[in-house]
Every structure is written in C-alpha cells, then in structure tokens.
Scaffold this active site. Sequence first.
Site, PDB file in Angstrom:
ATOM      1  N   LEU A  52     -23.930  26.004 -64.143  1.00 43.89           N
ATOM      2  CA  LEU A  52     -22.610  25.388 -64.225  1.00 43.89           C
ATOM      3  C   LEU A  52     -22.395  24.950 -65.671  1.00 43.89           C
ATOM      4  O   LEU A  52     -23.344  24.602 -66.368  1.00 43.89           O
ATOM      5  CB  LEU A  52     -22.509  24.148 -63.324  1.00 43.89           C
ATOM      6  CG  LEU A  52     -22.520  24.330 -61.811  1.00 43.89           C
ATOM      7  CD1 LEU A  52     -22.378  22.977 -61.134  1.00 43.89           C
ATOM      8  CD2 LEU A  52     -21.428  25.269 -61.342  1.00 43.89           C
ATOM      9  N   ASP A  53     -21.149  24.949 -66.111  1.00 42.80           N
ATOM     10  CA  ASP A  53     -20.833  24.383 -67.421  1.00 42.80           C
ATOM     11  C   ASP A  53     -21.253  22.922 -67.460  1.00 42.80           C
ATOM     12  O   ASP A  53     -21.284  22.242 -66.423  1.00 42.80           O
ATOM     13  CB  ASP A  53     -19.327  24.455 -67.691  1.00 42.80           C
ATOM     14  CG  ASP A  53     -18.824  25.886 -67.793  1.00 42.80           C
ATOM     15  OD1 ASP A  53     -19.638  26.779 -68.076  1.00 42.80           O
ATOM     16  OD2 ASP A  53     -17.615  26.092 -67.585  1.00 42.80           O
ATOM     17  N   ARG A  54     -21.542  22.424 -68.640  1.00 40.82           N
ATOM     18  CA  ARG A  54     -21.941  21.020 -68.807  1.00 40.82           C
ATOM     19  C   ARG A  54     -20.931  20.066 -68.170  1.00 40.82           C
ATOM     20  O   ARG A  54     -21.307  19.093 -67.520  1.00 40.82           O
ATOM     21  CB  ARG A  54     -22.080  20.696 -70.286  1.00 40.82           C
ATOM     22  CG  ARG A  54     -22.473  19.237 -70.579  1.00 40.82           C
ATOM     23  CD  ARG A  54     -22.328  18.922 -72.046  1.00 40.82           C
ATOM     24  NE  ARG A  54     -20.931  19.066 -72.462  1.00 40.82           N
ATOM     25  CZ  ARG A  54     -20.514  19.042 -73.722  1.00 40.82           C
ATOM     26  NH1 ARG A  54     -21.386  18.900 -74.700  1.00 40.82           N
ATOM     27  NH2 ARG A  54     -19.242  19.178 -74.010  1.00 40.82           N
TER      28      ARG A  54
END
Length: 201
Positions: A50-52
């Site tokens: 997942l993106d940060r």
Amino acid sequence: MQECFRDPWIVVIDKPAGLLVQPGIGDHQQDSLITRLREDDPDLHLIHRLDRDTSGLVMVARGKDSLRRWSALFAERRIRKLYAARVHGRLEGSGRIRVPLARLSRHPPRYGAHPQGRSALTLWRRVDGGLDWTQLWLVPRTGRSHQLRAHLCGIGHPIFGDPIYSSDPLGRLHLHAVALRARHPFTGQPLRLRSGQLWPW
C-alpha cells in the site's frame, strides 16, 4: 498497527496512514511495517503493498513457499480487494474507469493516462455524499501504482487529502483498504478479511 489475522502461512495487518510498508531511501525512511514485524519474525515477506499514505489491510507471508503461492494469486488477479475513499465533487450511481496508466513524473512520482500505459480498470460505487463530496467503494481489477488515486483524479474527482493528485494536501489521504477476499492456497477454504474500520477519517 493492528494485527487482524494470523495462521501458519500469513499475517494480516491493519496499517495506519503515514507508515511505509517497506524501508525507503535514507535514514529517515527506515521505519516501516515489515521492519517492525521482522523484529519478532525474520521470515516474514511482503506479498503486496500500500502507499505510505493509504491505510488498511496488508497481507504478509510467513516463509518463502507462502510468499510464492500468495504472490501467484495476486499476479493472477484472484485476490479481490475493496477500498473506501472520499473524493471531491459529486458522483452518482456506479461506474468503471478503464484508462491505461503510466508514470508521468518521478519527483514526486505521479501517474496518469497515457496511450502506451499499462491497462488499468477500477470499479466504483457511491455510498454517501454531499454537495461537493462523495464517499465511494472502490474495487481495483488491476494493481497499477497509484491506480485508484490517478484514476479518480483523471475523471475530475481526486481523493481528499492526496498530496500529489489533489489541491488540498492538508490532512490525511482518505483512502482505506477495507477488505481482502481469496481462496486460501494452502487450505482451499474461502478467506474473507475485513478492517476494523470502514471509514477511518
């Protein structure tokens, strides 16, 4: 960081927004979900990312054999993923966004429509909304980088709090990985996983 599920082959974590899933470049980006988990179990491996700034469910494999089997399911698009998002503007009903995506810039990394891009398909359905915002369920049928963020921005409805695709970078990104569904490659049983929070903002 909350554990949602554990068996002999996988661990599923409800990741908070702002936490990297793996270390980045530089000393200031060494804290991450996988770094923390490996303090207790060095044989854990990320299956997907997942993106940060995106919160929600992240699946981690226990051992290399588990990593191979679960990674194959993701590659074959046999894992169903559900996201919740709050976007700018008003959307009604449901629809699909089928737009090929490519990286348009590196710093910051930004993706968008490009005729030579990789095929990408996102399904969406309205859940709630007001005059200038809409709450959506999102189902990505492909797994391209920034797919949900870029697709929604591309149709004129960027996600609230998106530091790259929206004009309101203040506050957290309103994108949450709510659920994962698959047939377990070791037991053959259907596995349905759900975050403890549906709308965490």
